[in-house]
Design a protein around this motif. Sequence first.
Motif, PDB file in Angstrom:
ATOM      1  N   ARG A   1      -3.669  10.578  -7.063  1.00  9.29           N
ATOM      2  CA  ARG A   1      -5.041  10.189  -6.698  1.00  9.29           C
ATOM      3  C   ARG A   1      -5.429  10.706  -5.322  1.00  9.29           C
ATOM      4  O   ARG A   1      -6.580  10.560  -4.901  1.00  9.29           O
ATOM      5  N   GLY A   2      -4.460  11.252  -4.616  1.00  7.69           N
ATOM      6  CA  GLY A   2      -4.748  11.822  -3.301  1.00  7.69           C
ATOM      7  C   GLY A   2      -5.162  10.780  -2.275  1.00  7.69           C
ATOM      8  O   GLY A   2      -5.850  11.103  -1.301  1.00  7.69           O
ATOM      9  N   GLU A   3      -4.755   9.536  -2.485  1.00  8.36           N
ATOM     10  CA  GLU A   3      -5.099   8.492  -1.514  1.00  8.36           C
ATOM     11  C   GLU A   3      -4.103   7.337  -1.565  1.00  8.36           C
ATOM     12  O   GLU A   3      -3.332   7.218  -2.523  1.00  8.36           O
ATOM     13  N   GLU A   4      -4.187   6.515  -0.552  1.00  7.29           N
ATOM     14  CA  GLU A   4      -3.342   5.321  -0.510  1.00  7.29           C
ATOM     15  C   GLU A   4      -3.979   4.242  -1.386  1.00  7.29           C
ATOM     16  O   GLU A   4      -5.195   4.028  -1.320  1.00  7.29           O
TER      17      GLU A   4
ATOM     18  N   PHE B   1       0.951   5.787  -0.765  1.00 11.00           N
ATOM     19  CA  PHE B   1       0.189   6.993  -1.075  1.00 11.00           C
ATOM     20  C   PHE B   1       0.468   7.422  -2.511  1.00 11.00           C
ATOM     21  O   PHE B   1       1.617   7.584  -2.913  1.00 11.00           O
TER      22      PHE B   1
ATOM     23  N   ARG C   1       0.874  -1.170   0.000  1.00 11.15           N
ATOM     24  CA  ARG C   1       0.000   0.000   0.000  1.00 11.15           C
ATOM     25  C   ARG C   1       0.908   1.216   0.000  1.00 11.15           C
ATOM     26  O   ARG C   1       1.910   1.247   0.712  1.00 11.15           O
TER      27      ARG C   1
END
Length: 171
Positions: free
Chosen positions: A149-152, A145, A143
Amino acid sequence: MAMIDFNLREVTEADLPILFEHQQDEDARRMAAFTSKDPADWAAFTAKWAKILGDPTAAAKVVVHGERVVGMVGTFIAPWSGQREVTYWIGREYWGQGLATRALTEFIAPLSERPLYGRAAADNRGSIRVLEKCGFVDVGRERAFAEARGEEIDEVVMELRAGVPSPAVWS
Ligand SMILES: CC(C)(COP(=O)(O)OP(=O)(O)OC[C@H]1O[C@@H](n2cnc3c(N)ncnc32)[C@H](O)[C@@H]1OP(=O)(O)O)[C@@H](O)C(=O)NCCC(=O)NCCS
């Protein structure tokens, strides 16, 4: 696959605007996912390239097709893993012609170091396929960041082991 007018050459400062342009493409950024924070930051982009070009443990080439710079391929020691990774980016109008596969194949052939690693967003089918075609195998998921996409998100870790022959993709 027969293909002419293809070569890899050293990156020069004059190539940076076209590589910068490639990273402005939102769909490409979404695919690549693990990108710089702000794609429009030219100063950060040139600073990143100055660092790459001055780093003896890194190497990068531009992909030239029909006398145009159509993308890049490179390698560096990843600070997050300490492993040697490869990276590549082809301009959108040149996708689907086998260019990334050929570029990566030719780029890694003279590199003696193995294993090599490649990482891709788990949903970046194109990039995972490029790695597979070059002999990399899936060795796990992590996983991380993703700035674009501004996310993990999930990423796939692929490994090229010693002794795997290069595919003759263009013969
Ligand atoms: C991913 C990328 C490098 C592929 O470049 P390309 O030159 O189009 O790739 P190739 O033509 O060599 O294609 C190789 C294989 O991937 C497949 N492929 C390419 N793009 C694909 C996509 N979007 N979805 C599914 N498969 C795809 C091709 O069909 C081919 O497989 P096949 O021979 O089994 O049919 C290009 O889309 C790109 O630069 N994207 C943005 C940046 C990026 O994601 N870089 C990688 C970061 S990990």
